[in-house]
Scaffold this motif. Structure first.
Motif, mmCIF file in Angstrom:
data_model
loop_
_atom_site.group_PDB
_atom_site.id
_atom_site.type_symbol
_atom_site.label_atom_id
_atom_site.label_comp_id
_atom_site.label_asym_id
_atom_site.label_seq_id
_atom_site.Cartn_x
_atom_site.Cartn_y
_atom_site.Cartn_z
ATOM 1 N N GLY A 1 -71.575 -17.097 -11.958
ATOM 2 C CA GLY A 1 -71.817 -17.910 -10.772
ATOM 3 C C GLY A 1 -73.147 -17.606 -10.109
ATOM 4 N N GLU A 2 -73.839 -16.569 -10.588
ATOM 5 C CA GLU A 2 -75.152 -16.200 -10.031
ATOM 6 C C GLU A 2 -76.197 -17.259 -10.403
ATOM 7 O OE1 GLU A 2 -78.653 -12.841 -10.816
ATOM 8 O OE2 GLU A 2 -76.649 -12.598 -11.693
ATOM 9 N N ASN A 3 -76.998 -17.656 -9.421
ATOM 10 C CA ASN A 3 -78.077 -18.608 -9.646
ATOM 11 C C ASN A 3 -79.418 -17.901 -9.733
ATOM 12 O OD1 ASN A 3 -76.715 -21.174 -9.649
ATOM 13 N ND2 ASN A 3 -76.399 -20.951 -7.445
ATOM 14 N N ASN A 4 -80.215 -18.293 -10.730
ATOM 15 C CA ASN A 4 -81.599 -17.862 -10.841
ATOM 16 C C ASN A 4 -82.452 -19.121 -10.915
ATOM 17 O OD1 ASN A 4 -81.303 -14.912 -11.046
ATOM 18 N ND2 ASN A 4 -80.215 -15.395 -12.941
ATOM 19 N N ARG B 1 -89.700 -17.615 -6.450
ATOM 20 C CA ARG B 1 -88.536 -17.367 -7.307
ATOM 21 C C ARG B 1 -87.302 -17.125 -6.435
ATOM 22 N NH1 ARG B 1 -92.295 -13.778 -9.987
ATOM 23 N NH2 ARG B 1 -92.921 -14.641 -12.022
ATOM 24 N N PHE B 2 -86.153 -17.458 -7.019
ATOM 25 C CA PHE B 2 -84.866 -17.098 -6.421
ATOM 26 C C PHE B 2 -84.131 -16.267 -7.455
ATOM 27 C CE2 PHE B 2 -80.347 -17.650 -5.619
ATOM 28 C CZ PHE B 2 -80.265 -17.449 -4.247
ATOM 29 N N GLY B 3 -83.635 -15.086 -7.052
ATOM 30 C CA GLY B 3 -83.014 -14.191 -8.023
ATOM 31 C C GLY B 3 -84.052 -13.719 -9.029
ATOM 32 N N LYS B 4 -83.729 -13.822 -10.307
ATOM 33 C CA LYS B 4 -84.640 -13.383 -11.369
ATOM 34 C C LYS B 4 -85.619 -14.472 -11.791
ATOM 35 C CE LYS B 4 -81.203 -10.179 -13.353
ATOM 36 N NZ LYS B 4 -80.088 -10.538 -12.468
ATOM 37 N N GLY B 5 -85.492 -15.640 -11.184
ATOM 38 C CA GLY B 5 -86.361 -16.737 -11.580
ATOM 39 C C GLY B 5 -85.834 -17.455 -12.806
ATOM 40 N N SER B 6 -86.450 -18.587 -13.121
ATOM 41 C CA SER B 6 -86.023 -19.381 -14.270
ATOM 42 C C SER B 6 -86.400 -18.720 -15.582
ATOM 43 C CB SER B 6 -86.669 -20.769 -14.212
ATOM 44 O OG SER B 6 -86.517 -21.459 -15.422
ATOM 45 N N GLU B 7 -85.526 -18.862 -16.564
ATOM 46 C CA GLU B 7 -85.795 -18.304 -17.898
ATOM 47 C C GLU B 7 -86.901 -19.061 -18.626
ATOM 48 O OE1 GLU B 7 -82.269 -18.656 -20.274
ATOM 49 O OE2 GLU B 7 -82.250 -20.844 -20.170
ATOM 50 N N ILE B 8 -87.249 -20.264 -18.146
ATOM 51 C CA ILE B 8 -88.285 -21.050 -18.814
ATOM 52 C C ILE B 8 -89.565 -21.126 -17.962
ATOM 53 C CG2 ILE B 8 -86.598 -22.422 -20.090
ATOM 54 C CD1 ILE B 8 -87.407 -24.769 -18.126
ATOM 55 N N GLU B 9 -89.729 -20.191 -17.043
ATOM 56 C CA GLU B 9 -90.885 -20.188 -16.146
ATOM 57 C C GLU B 9 -92.199 -20.356 -16.898
ATOM 58 O OE1 GLU B 9 -91.859 -16.746 -13.478
ATOM 59 O OE2 GLU B 9 -90.219 -17.647 -12.314
ATOM 60 N N HIS B 10 -92.346 -19.561 -17.986
ATOM 61 C CA HIS B 10 -93.614 -19.579 -18.739
ATOM 62 C C HIS B 10 -93.814 -20.904 -19.455
ATOM 63 C CE1 HIS B 10 -90.504 -18.453 -21.592
ATOM 64 N NE2 HIS B 10 -91.336 -18.722 -22.587
ATOM 65 N N ILE B 11 -92.707 -21.532 -19.855
ATOM 66 C CA ILE B 11 -92.812 -22.833 -20.518
ATOM 67 C C ILE B 11 -93.274 -23.895 -19.521
ATOM 68 C CG2 ILE B 11 -91.574 -24.575 -21.872
ATOM 69 C CD1 ILE B 11 -89.600 -22.398 -22.693
ATOM 70 N N VAL B 12 -92.760 -23.804 -18.296
ATOM 71 C CA VAL B 12 -93.130 -24.767 -17.256
ATOM 72 C C VAL B 12 -94.610 -24.644 -16.915
ATOM 73 C CG1 VAL B 12 -92.713 -25.536 -14.892
ATOM 74 C CG2 VAL B 12 -90.801 -24.747 -16.301
ATOM 75 N N THR B 13 -95.081 -23.424 -16.674
ATOM 76 C CA THR B 13 -96.483 -23.252 -16.264
ATOM 77 C C THR B 13 -97.461 -23.550 -17.405
ATOM 78 O OG1 THR B 13 -96.286 -20.867 -16.724
ATOM 79 C CG2 THR B 13 -95.954 -21.595 -14.447
#
Length: 300
Positions: free
Chosen positions: A267-270, A286-298
């Motif tokens: 239930g944790e949101n990142n 970022r919220f929590g650990k951030g998105s797992e695809i952060e590098h793909i987005v940028t």
């Protein structure tokens, strides 16, 4: 009725359920509806409340009113509706379009029995079965020779044959509310939305394929886009996620905001929030650990 495997009739057509019972049925049902892109319509209330609050300051800084928002991969619309209500209560003038690959469907039953039914999307793909009072996902999740798998495979073959006999009656028209009858099957239109979702002139749901070319009306049309639990590496390869990001980039206005969220099984949101600056996504929080695809987005 098994609450772990509710039928379409129990979720969308039956009456007399309390709000708590409906919510429980919807949560179990949507988790078992498998779309053709490999995702499930998993959803439940209050899933993204902390995200709504955390990123609220970025939304109120936007100059345009109403703030035009798109919520992609919105499943049954529960989280979209909750976001709209949260912003409205907070005094934010907003207009939200939710979208999902499959919103409009038909419940197919045989003319001689309603005990066997299939839920079919607008392209004629079966996304769920109701078999003798129990709901089953489209894709078998057990070993080939298990009874449940054999049952769903047999039902799929049976409905495919019946749909061929009835021809194009199996196609689904968005917003159609009138049942139809074929030679073999009966067709009941079903909107795959939570009963708590109420469309109005500022809140709507559309069918949307993020891998398709953008319609003209969607190009540079939104100040904010949220992609929650859709751009997941467990669902799609990196190149396909890049293609979807290109689609979303084409829908955002310059200086628009993209929010990418992943909800874990706990239930944790990142999440990560980006701003579109000179056609590039720039990470701003970022919220929590951030998105797992952060590098793909940028890098997109």
């Amino acid at each position: 009725m098994s609450k772990e495997a509710p039928t379409v009739h129990e979720v969308f057509l039956a009456s007399g359920k309390s709000m708590e019972e409906r919510s429980a049925l919807e949560r179990q049902f949507f988790a078992r509806v498998a779309l053709t892109n490999g995702t499930f319509k998993t959803t439940y209330p209050n899933r993204l409340d902390d995200i709504n609050e955390a990123f609220y300051p970025h939304l109120v800084r936007l100059a345009d009113r109403p703030i035009r928002i798109m919520d992609v991969g919105a499943s049954s619309g529960i989280s979209t509706s909750e976001w709209y209500k949260y912003l409205s209560r907070s005094g934010v003038d907003c207009d939200i379009t939710g979208s999902d690959l499959t919103v409009y469907a038909s419940l197919l039953t045989f003319r001689f029995t309603s005990r066997v039914a299939a839920l079919v999307d607008s392209k004629g793909n079966i996304v769920h079965f109701d078999l003798f009072g129990t709901g089953y996902p489209r894709q078998p999740t057990r070993k080939l020779l298990r009874p449940n798998t054999l049952r769903t495979l047999a039902a799929k073959a049976l409905f495919r044959a019946a749909m061929m006999i009835d021809g194009n009656l199996s196609s689904v028209k968005a917003g159609r509310t009138t049942p139809q009858h074929g030679f073999v099957l009966k067709y009941q239109p079903i909107a795959l939305l939570s009963r708590s979702f109420a469309c109005n002139d500022r809140l709507r749901m559309i069918e949307d394929d993020l891998c398709a070319e953008n319609e003209g009306a969607l190009c540079q049309a939104f100040d904010v886009i949220r992609a929650a639990n859709i751009l997941n590496l467990v669902y799609f390869p990196i190149d396909l996620i890049g293609r979807m990001l290109a689609t979303l980039k084409g829908r955002l206005k310059e200086d628009g905001v993209l929010i990418v969220v992943r909800t874990l099984a706990s239930g944790e949101n990142n999440a990560s929030i980006f701003r579109l600056i000179s056609s590039r996504f720039v990470l701003i929080e970022r919220f929590g650990k951030g998105s797992e695809i952060e590098h793909i987005v940028t890098d997109s």
